[in-house]
Design a protein around this motif. Structure first.
Motif, mmCIF file in Angstrom:
data_model
loop_
_atom_site.group_PDB
_atom_site.id
_atom_site.type_symbol
_atom_site.label_atom_id
_atom_site.label_comp_id
_atom_site.label_asym_id
_atom_site.label_seq_id
_atom_site.Cartn_x
_atom_site.Cartn_y
_atom_site.Cartn_z
ATOM 1 N N LYS A 66 0.843 -1.198 0.000
ATOM 2 C CA LYS A 66 0.000 0.000 0.000
ATOM 3 C C LYS A 66 0.878 1.248 0.000
ATOM 4 O O LYS A 66 1.830 1.343 0.762
ATOM 5 C CB LYS A 66 -0.895 -0.011 1.240
ATOM 6 C CG LYS A 66 -1.942 1.089 1.249
ATOM 7 C CD LYS A 66 -2.746 1.089 2.535
ATOM 8 C CE LYS A 66 -3.797 0.020 2.503
ATOM 9 N NZ LYS A 66 -4.756 0.145 3.618
ATOM 10 N N TRP A 67 0.528 2.193 -0.864
ATOM 11 C CA TRP A 67 1.253 3.452 -1.009
ATOM 12 C C TRP A 67 0.250 4.602 -0.973
ATOM 13 O O TRP A 67 -0.875 4.467 -1.428
ATOM 14 C CB TRP A 67 2.007 3.478 -2.336
ATOM 15 C CG TRP A 67 3.021 2.392 -2.464
ATOM 16 C CD1 TRP A 67 2.793 1.081 -2.777
ATOM 17 C CD2 TRP A 67 4.414 2.506 -2.263
ATOM 18 N NE1 TRP A 67 3.975 0.388 -2.785
ATOM 19 C CE2 TRP A 67 4.986 1.238 -2.477
ATOM 20 C CE3 TRP A 67 5.261 3.562 -1.916
ATOM 21 C CZ2 TRP A 67 6.351 1.003 -2.365
ATOM 22 C CZ3 TRP A 67 6.619 3.333 -1.812
ATOM 23 C CH2 TRP A 67 7.148 2.064 -2.027
ATOM 24 N N ALA A 68 0.662 5.753 -0.451
ATOM 25 C CA ALA A 68 -0.245 6.899 -0.328
ATOM 26 C C ALA A 68 0.336 8.132 -1.014
ATOM 27 O O ALA A 68 1.557 8.319 -1.064
ATOM 28 C CB ALA A 68 -0.501 7.213 1.144
ATOM 29 N N ALA A 69 -0.563 8.968 -1.521
ATOM 30 C CA ALA A 69 -0.191 10.248 -2.122
ATOM 31 C C ALA A 69 -1.332 11.220 -1.882
ATOM 32 O O ALA A 69 -2.477 10.818 -1.675
ATOM 33 C CB ALA A 69 0.064 10.092 -3.609
ATOM 34 N N THR A 70 -1.011 12.491 -1.917
ATOM 35 C CA THR A 70 -2.023 13.534 -1.784
ATOM 36 C C THR A 70 -2.086 14.292 -3.097
ATOM 37 O O THR A 70 -1.063 14.728 -3.622
ATOM 38 C CB THR A 70 -1.680 14.492 -0.632
ATOM 39 O OG1 THR A 70 -1.550 13.730 0.567
ATOM 40 C CG2 THR A 70 -2.758 15.531 -0.443
ATOM 41 N N LEU A 71 -3.284 14.433 -3.624
ATOM 42 C CA LEU A 71 -3.500 15.110 -4.896
ATOM 43 C C LEU A 71 -4.261 16.403 -4.643
ATOM 44 O O LEU A 71 -5.329 16.390 -4.023
ATOM 45 C CB LEU A 71 -4.308 14.188 -5.825
ATOM 46 C CG LEU A 71 -4.595 14.684 -7.222
ATOM 47 C CD1 LEU A 71 -3.302 14.846 -8.017
ATOM 48 C CD2 LEU A 71 -5.518 13.704 -7.932
ATOM 49 N N ALA A 72 -3.715 17.520 -5.114
ATOM 50 C CA ALA A 72 -4.387 18.812 -4.969
ATOM 51 C C ALA A 72 -5.379 18.967 -6.113
ATOM 52 O O ALA A 72 -5.049 18.725 -7.277
ATOM 53 C CB ALA A 72 -3.372 19.939 -4.999
ATOM 54 N N GLY A 73 -6.593 19.345 -5.772
ATOM 55 C CA GLY A 73 -7.636 19.510 -6.784
ATOM 56 C C GLY A 73 -8.395 20.798 -6.551
ATOM 57 O O GLY A 73 -8.163 21.510 -5.574
ATOM 58 N N MET A 111 -6.979 15.598 -1.895
ATOM 59 C CA MET A 111 -7.604 14.288 -1.847
ATOM 60 C C MET A 111 -6.501 13.254 -1.633
ATOM 61 O O MET A 111 -5.471 13.286 -2.314
ATOM 62 C CB MET A 111 -8.312 13.995 -3.174
ATOM 63 C CG MET A 111 -8.918 12.611 -3.242
ATOM 64 S SD MET A 111 -9.609 12.185 -4.879
ATOM 65 C CE MET A 111 -10.616 13.583 -5.259
ATOM 66 N N GLU A 112 -6.714 12.351 -0.676
ATOM 67 C CA GLU A 112 -5.737 11.297 -0.448
ATOM 68 C C GLU A 112 -6.026 10.132 -1.395
ATOM 69 O O GLU A 112 -7.154 9.697 -1.542
ATOM 70 C CB GLU A 112 -5.762 10.791 0.987
ATOM 71 C CG GLU A 112 -4.689 9.751 1.227
ATOM 72 C CD GLU A 112 -4.617 9.246 2.647
ATOM 73 O OE1 GLU A 112 -3.504 8.955 3.090
ATOM 74 O OE2 GLU A 112 -5.675 9.137 3.301
ATOM 75 N N LEU A 113 -4.977 9.666 -2.051
ATOM 76 C CA LEU A 113 -5.072 8.506 -2.928
ATOM 77 C C LEU A 113 -4.299 7.355 -2.303
ATOM 78 O O LEU A 113 -3.227 7.555 -1.754
ATOM 79 C CB LEU A 113 -4.471 8.812 -4.301
ATOM 80 C CG LEU A 113 -5.122 9.942 -5.088
ATOM 81 C CD1 LEU A 113 -4.337 10.197 -6.374
ATOM 82 C CD2 LEU A 113 -6.567 9.613 -5.409
ATOM 83 N N ILE A 114 -4.857 6.165 -2.396
ATOM 84 C CA ILE A 114 -4.199 4.963 -1.895
ATOM 85 C C ILE A 114 -3.977 4.037 -3.091
ATOM 86 O O ILE A 114 -4.913 3.660 -3.783
ATOM 87 C CB ILE A 114 -5.043 4.245 -0.818
ATOM 88 C CG1 ILE A 114 -5.258 5.142 0.392
ATOM 89 C CG2 ILE A 114 -4.382 2.930 -0.417
ATOM 90 C CD1 ILE A 114 -3.989 5.497 1.156
#
Length: 116
Positions: free
Chosen positions: A29-36, A41-44
């Motif tokens: 599992k990996w996480a990233a944060t996307l600015a919109g 928004m957190e993406l997994i």
């Protein structure tokens, strides 16, 4: 067995071991944060690697999307996913044990391994 056969066997075993070691282990599992436009928004990202094929999902509070056409070679990997009748192509590279960079035509994201 003569010396040449033993030397060749050692060489083959060494190369096989190096090939297995050279393969990235992005499974997990990996996480990233996307600015919109409506905020962050957190993406997994859930990746699974098996025999050079990458499968998995990308999830957010809006749901999950399956990865398609995934493959991995060494530290680099790629996959596609479809969203709203469009296909997005991604290329990634494992930078360290806990960091991945994923690039697409829309930009670049840093992913961090989620410790479970």
């Amino acid at each position: 067995m003569n010396f040449k056969k033993i030397a060749m066997l050692c060489f083959v075993l060494l190369m096989a071991g190096m090939t297995a070691y050279a393969q990235s282990d992005i499974t997990g599992k990996w996480a990233a944060t996307l600015a919109g436009p409506q905020g962050e928004m957190e993406l997994i990202f859930n990746y699974k690697v098996d025999k050079g094929i990458v499968t998995g999902t990308i999830g957010s509070q809006m749901g999950e999307i399956a990865l398609k056409n995934g493959k991995i070679e060494g530290e680099k990997f790629s996959y596609d996913f479809a969203f709203q009748n469009m296909t997005f192509k991604h290329n990634g590279e494992q930078i360290s044990e806990n960091e991945i960079v994923v690039k697409s035509e829309r930009g670049e994201m840093k992913l961090t391994r989620v410790k479970e």
